[in-house]
Design a protein around this motif. Sequence first.
Motif, PDB file in Angstrom:
ATOM      1  N   MET A 130       6.160   9.851   0.554  1.00 51.73           N
ATOM      2  CA  MET A 130       5.588   8.580   0.103  1.00 51.73           C
ATOM      3  C   MET A 130       6.019   7.466   1.039  1.00 51.73           C
ATOM      4  O   MET A 130       7.215   7.240   1.226  1.00 51.73           O
ATOM      5  CB  MET A 130       6.027   8.257  -1.330  1.00 51.73           C
ATOM      6  N   GLU A 131       5.014   6.837   1.644  1.00 46.07           N
ATOM      7  CA  GLU A 131       5.306   5.700   2.519  1.00 46.07           C
ATOM      8  C   GLU A 131       4.845   4.431   1.805  1.00 46.07           C
ATOM      9  O   GLU A 131       3.755   4.391   1.246  1.00 46.07           O
ATOM     10  CB  GLU A 131       4.539   5.875   3.838  1.00 46.07           C
ATOM     11  N   LEU A 132       5.699   3.427   1.831  1.00 49.31           N
ATOM     12  CA  LEU A 132       5.327   2.145   1.235  1.00 49.31           C
ATOM     13  C   LEU A 132       5.200   1.112   2.343  1.00 49.31           C
ATOM     14  O   LEU A 132       6.169   0.829   3.049  1.00 49.31           O
ATOM     15  CB  LEU A 132       6.395   1.702   0.226  1.00 49.31           C
ATOM     16  N   GLN A 133       3.983   0.596   2.525  1.00 46.84           N
ATOM     17  CA  GLN A 133       3.807  -0.502   3.474  1.00 46.84           C
ATOM     18  C   GLN A 133       3.847  -1.789   2.675  1.00 46.84           C
ATOM     19  O   GLN A 133       3.119  -1.935   1.693  1.00 46.84           O
ATOM     20  CB  GLN A 133       2.467  -0.380   4.190  1.00 46.84           C
ATOM     21  N   VAL A 134       4.700  -2.706   3.077  1.00 48.89           N
ATOM     22  CA  VAL A 134       4.805  -3.947   2.302  1.00 48.89           C
ATOM     23  C   VAL A 134       4.907  -5.138   3.256  1.00 48.89           C
ATOM     24  O   VAL A 134       5.580  -5.067   4.290  1.00 48.89           O
ATOM     25  CB  VAL A 134       5.990  -3.874   1.299  1.00 48.89           C
ATOM     26  N   GLU A 135       4.197  -6.208   2.870  1.00 46.78           N
ATOM     27  CA  GLU A 135       4.201  -7.403   3.730  1.00 46.78           C
ATOM     28  C   GLU A 135       5.456  -8.242   3.501  1.00 46.78           C
ATOM     29  O   GLU A 135       5.829  -8.510   2.353  1.00 46.78           O
ATOM     30  CB  GLU A 135       2.982  -8.276   3.429  1.00 46.78           C
ATOM     31  N   VAL A 136       6.069  -8.666   4.597  1.00 43.80           N
ATOM     32  CA  VAL A 136       7.240  -9.534   4.517  1.00 43.80           C
ATOM     33  C   VAL A 136       6.733 -10.977   4.586  1.00 43.80           C
ATOM     34  O   VAL A 136       5.798 -11.276   5.329  1.00 43.80           O
ATOM     35  CB  VAL A 136       8.185  -9.258   5.708  1.00 43.80           C
ATOM     36  N   LYS A 137       7.315 -11.855   3.775  1.00 45.21           N
ATOM     37  CA  LYS A 137       6.908 -13.273   3.805  1.00 45.21           C
ATOM     38  C   LYS A 137       7.171 -13.844   5.191  1.00 45.21           C
ATOM     39  O   LYS A 137       8.183 -13.481   5.824  1.00 45.21           O
ATOM     40  CB  LYS A 137       7.699 -14.071   2.767  1.00 45.21           C
ATOM     41  N   SER A 138       6.333 -14.778   5.634  1.00 46.65           N
ATOM     42  CA  SER A 138       6.449 -15.269   7.018  1.00 46.65           C
ATOM     43  C   SER A 138       7.833 -15.843   7.307  1.00 46.65           C
ATOM     44  O   SER A 138       8.381 -15.652   8.388  1.00 46.65           O
ATOM     45  CB  SER A 138       5.343 -16.273   7.336  1.00 46.65           C
ATOM     46  N   LEU A 171       0.863  -1.184   0.000  1.00 43.15           N
ATOM     47  CA  LEU A 171       0.000   0.000   0.000  1.00 43.15           C
ATOM     48  C   LEU A 171       0.893   1.226   0.000  1.00 43.15           C
ATOM     49  O   LEU A 171       1.865   1.296   0.757  1.00 43.15           O
ATOM     50  CB  LEU A 171      -0.887  -0.020   1.255  1.00 43.15           C
ATOM     51  N   LEU A 172       0.550   2.171  -0.867  1.00 41.35           N
ATOM     52  CA  LEU A 172       1.332   3.413  -0.937  1.00 41.35           C
ATOM     53  C   LEU A 172       0.539   4.544  -0.305  1.00 41.35           C
ATOM     54  O   LEU A 172      -0.623   4.772  -0.681  1.00 41.35           O
ATOM     55  CB  LEU A 172       1.565   3.773  -2.401  1.00 41.35           C
ATOM     56  N   LEU A 173       1.141   5.225   0.643  1.00 36.03           N
ATOM     57  CA  LEU A 173       0.468   6.355   1.279  1.00 36.03           C
ATOM     58  C   LEU A 173       1.227   7.624   0.895  1.00 36.03           C
ATOM     59  O   LEU A 173       2.409   7.773   1.228  1.00 36.03           O
ATOM     60  CB  LEU A 173       0.484   6.199   2.800  1.00 36.03           C
ATOM     61  N   VAL A 174       0.535   8.476   0.168  1.00 33.98           N
ATOM     62  CA  VAL A 174       1.194   9.690  -0.299  1.00 33.98           C
ATOM     63  C   VAL A 174       0.658  10.872   0.490  1.00 33.98           C
ATOM     64  O   VAL A 174      -0.539  10.937   0.789  1.00 33.98           O
ATOM     65  CB  VAL A 174       0.920   9.880  -1.814  1.00 33.98           C
ATOM     66  N   GLY A 175       1.531  11.775   0.868  1.00 32.06           N
ATOM     67  CA  GLY A 175       1.085  12.942   1.643  1.00 32.06           C
ATOM     68  C   GLY A 175       1.956  14.138   1.342  1.00 32.06           C
ATOM     69  O   GLY A 175       2.769  14.128   0.405  1.00 32.06           O
ATOM     70  N   ARG A 176       1.747  15.192   2.117  1.00 26.73           N
ATOM     71  CA  ARG A 176       2.584  16.393   1.929  1.00 26.73           C
ATOM     72  C   ARG A 176       2.890  16.974   3.297  1.00 26.73           C
ATOM     73  O   ARG A 176       1.984  17.169   4.107  1.00 26.73           O
ATOM     74  CB  ARG A 176       1.836  17.403   1.056  1.00 26.73           C
ATOM     75  N   GLU A 177       4.192  17.190   3.549  1.00 24.90           N
ATOM     76  CA  GLU A 177       4.609  17.800   4.811  1.00 24.90           C
ATOM     77  C   GLU A 177       5.528  18.959   4.496  1.00 24.90           C
ATOM     78  O   GLU A 177       6.473  18.782   3.721  1.00 24.90           O
ATOM     79  CB  GLU A 177       5.398  16.778   5.654  1.00 24.90           C
ATOM     80  N   ASN A 178       5.262  20.084   5.103  1.00 16.08           N
ATOM     81  CA  ASN A 178       6.070  21.295   4.841  1.00 16.08           C
ATOM     82  C   ASN A 178       6.267  21.505   3.341  1.00 16.08           C
ATOM     83  O   ASN A 178       7.383  21.704   2.863  1.00 16.08           O
ATOM     84  CB  ASN A 178       7.451  21.207   5.508  1.00 16.08           C
ATOM     85  N   ASN A 179       5.165  21.414   2.615  1.00 18.79           N
ATOM     86  CA  ASN A 179       5.194  21.637   1.164  1.00 18.79           C
ATOM     87  C   ASN A 179       6.047  20.644   0.381  1.00 18.79           C
ATOM     88  O   ASN A 179       6.431  20.905  -0.761  1.00 18.79           O
ATOM     89  CB  ASN A 179       5.674  23.061   0.830  1.00 18.79           C
ATOM     90  N   THR A 180       6.381  19.510   0.999  1.00 22.46           N
ATOM     91  CA  THR A 180       7.158  18.496   0.276  1.00 22.46           C
ATOM     92  C   THR A 180       6.339  17.209   0.234  1.00 22.46           C
ATOM     93  O   THR A 180       5.743  16.810   1.237  1.00 22.46           O
ATOM     94  CB  THR A 180       8.490  18.220   1.011  1.00 22.46           C
ATOM     95  N   ASP A 181       6.335  16.548  -0.937  1.00 19.76           N
ATOM     96  CA  ASP A 181       5.593  15.282  -1.048  1.00 19.76           C
ATOM     97  C   ASP A 181       6.296  14.198  -0.246  1.00 19.76           C
ATOM     98  O   ASP A 181       7.525  14.111  -0.239  1.00 19.76           O
ATOM     99  CB  ASP A 181       5.548  14.823  -2.513  1.00 19.76           C
TER     100      ASP A 181
END
Length: 432
Positions: free
Chosen positions: A369-377, A357-367
């Motif tokens: 991008m956080e990537l949440q990714v599942e690790v194999k068990s 899942l990609l979470l895109v946002g803006r902080e202090n006028n800068t984009d």
Amino acid sequence: MIWNESIECMDRDSLQRIQSIRLKKMVDYVYHNTPFYRKKMQEAGITPDDINDINDIVKLPFTTKHDLRDNYPFGLCAVPMSQIVRIHASSGTTGKPTVVGYTRKDLASWTECLSRAFTAFGAERTDVFQISYGYGLFTGGLGAHAGAENIGASVIPMSSGNTEKQITLMHDFGATMLCCTPSYALYLADAIKDSGLSREEFKLKAGAFGAEPWSEHMRQEIQKKMGIKAFDIYGLSEIAGPGVGYECECQKGTHLNEDHYFPEIIDPKTLQPVPPGETGELVFTHLTKEGMPLIRYRTRDLTALHYEQCSCGRTLVRMDRILGRSDDMLIIRGVNVFPTQIESVILEMTEFEPHYLLLVGRENNTDTMELQVEVKSEFYSDEINKMLSLKKKLTARLQSVLGLGVDVKLVEPRSLERSIGKAKRVIDNRKL
Ligand code: DLL
């Protein structure tokens, strides 16, 4: 196997002749039956007499999703409602749905295209199709259903969701072909594993997966987890539904049914055609549709076309995998990013599941991008050092492929939400 050899393997000169005749007829048809197109052509200073062969298509104006919305619901229909036998609609993320009307003949040609697709996937009358695309306004369920019945196969009209029951019936009814989104195929693969039944107890041999962009790595992942052959099927409601294009056994691109749906690739900025093999926006013109024919419809899908004959014998043009929709392209700190690029990076590495899942946002006028990714068990660990070095490895790989710093968050296996239809991979909080 080939469903309709005379068309699918026709020499390109003959195909072009058919396309020319059909385009000329179509332009005359919409000019006289769709006030929207008559007006557009008058504004562009052209009449049906200006269209003599398929190369004249560039003279015609484009149609966009806005035009469909502005004429909601039936403004672009070229026939009275008495001739419309089916209505589908795609929801889209904002505003009103885009509505499509089909005549009996339109349904027949769409079904023909799906029969070509399923035959190319190796299916025949002895097969049992589990249709796990949603039935309803979405074209996936009813479209695939008609195509499978038409080749004489047995159809299980499951629709989407109810995963436990999907697995029980797939097992008990001996389904051999599965039709669903690639993301749902992965969900089903995990659920089969959890069910305690072994893969050998299922008869599944192949799947028709589409309705969302997916990478070559994702194909490998599905094939490995399910032990089946995974084929790409492409389509969009405005043009027909699934089956506008399909892969053959060579899996070297998606053949487009260009005797019904004529494709072009344009530069989305200049709107000029780009040479074969170059990536741009895919545009379709209906050549045979009666209900709601569209001229030069801008799909927003980005891809390239290849005209060399395929080793399967089909001459129909081949399309590259869809890179994404131009509206899916994220611009992060000025860099263009498609979710499929990120998916490819994740799946190149053995440590990750194809769930992200990609979470895109803006902080202090800068984009951001956080990537949440599942690790194999087998790689997930309580040891901080192990997780940190895995995170570093992925961050470095993303940086080198995308040219962008991504804030990677490794999450536990099975912790991200699963989808039963089109997966939602991006949450762009800048747009909220
Ligand atoms: O998704 C029709 C469909 C149903 C195709 C089942 C394949 C299988 P829409 O809901 O109108 O119709 O969405 C169409 O989905 O413009 C692409 O952006 C995307 N899409 C469809 N198939 C593929 C594919 C159906 N194989 C939009 N690869 C299209 C990548 C796809 N993207």
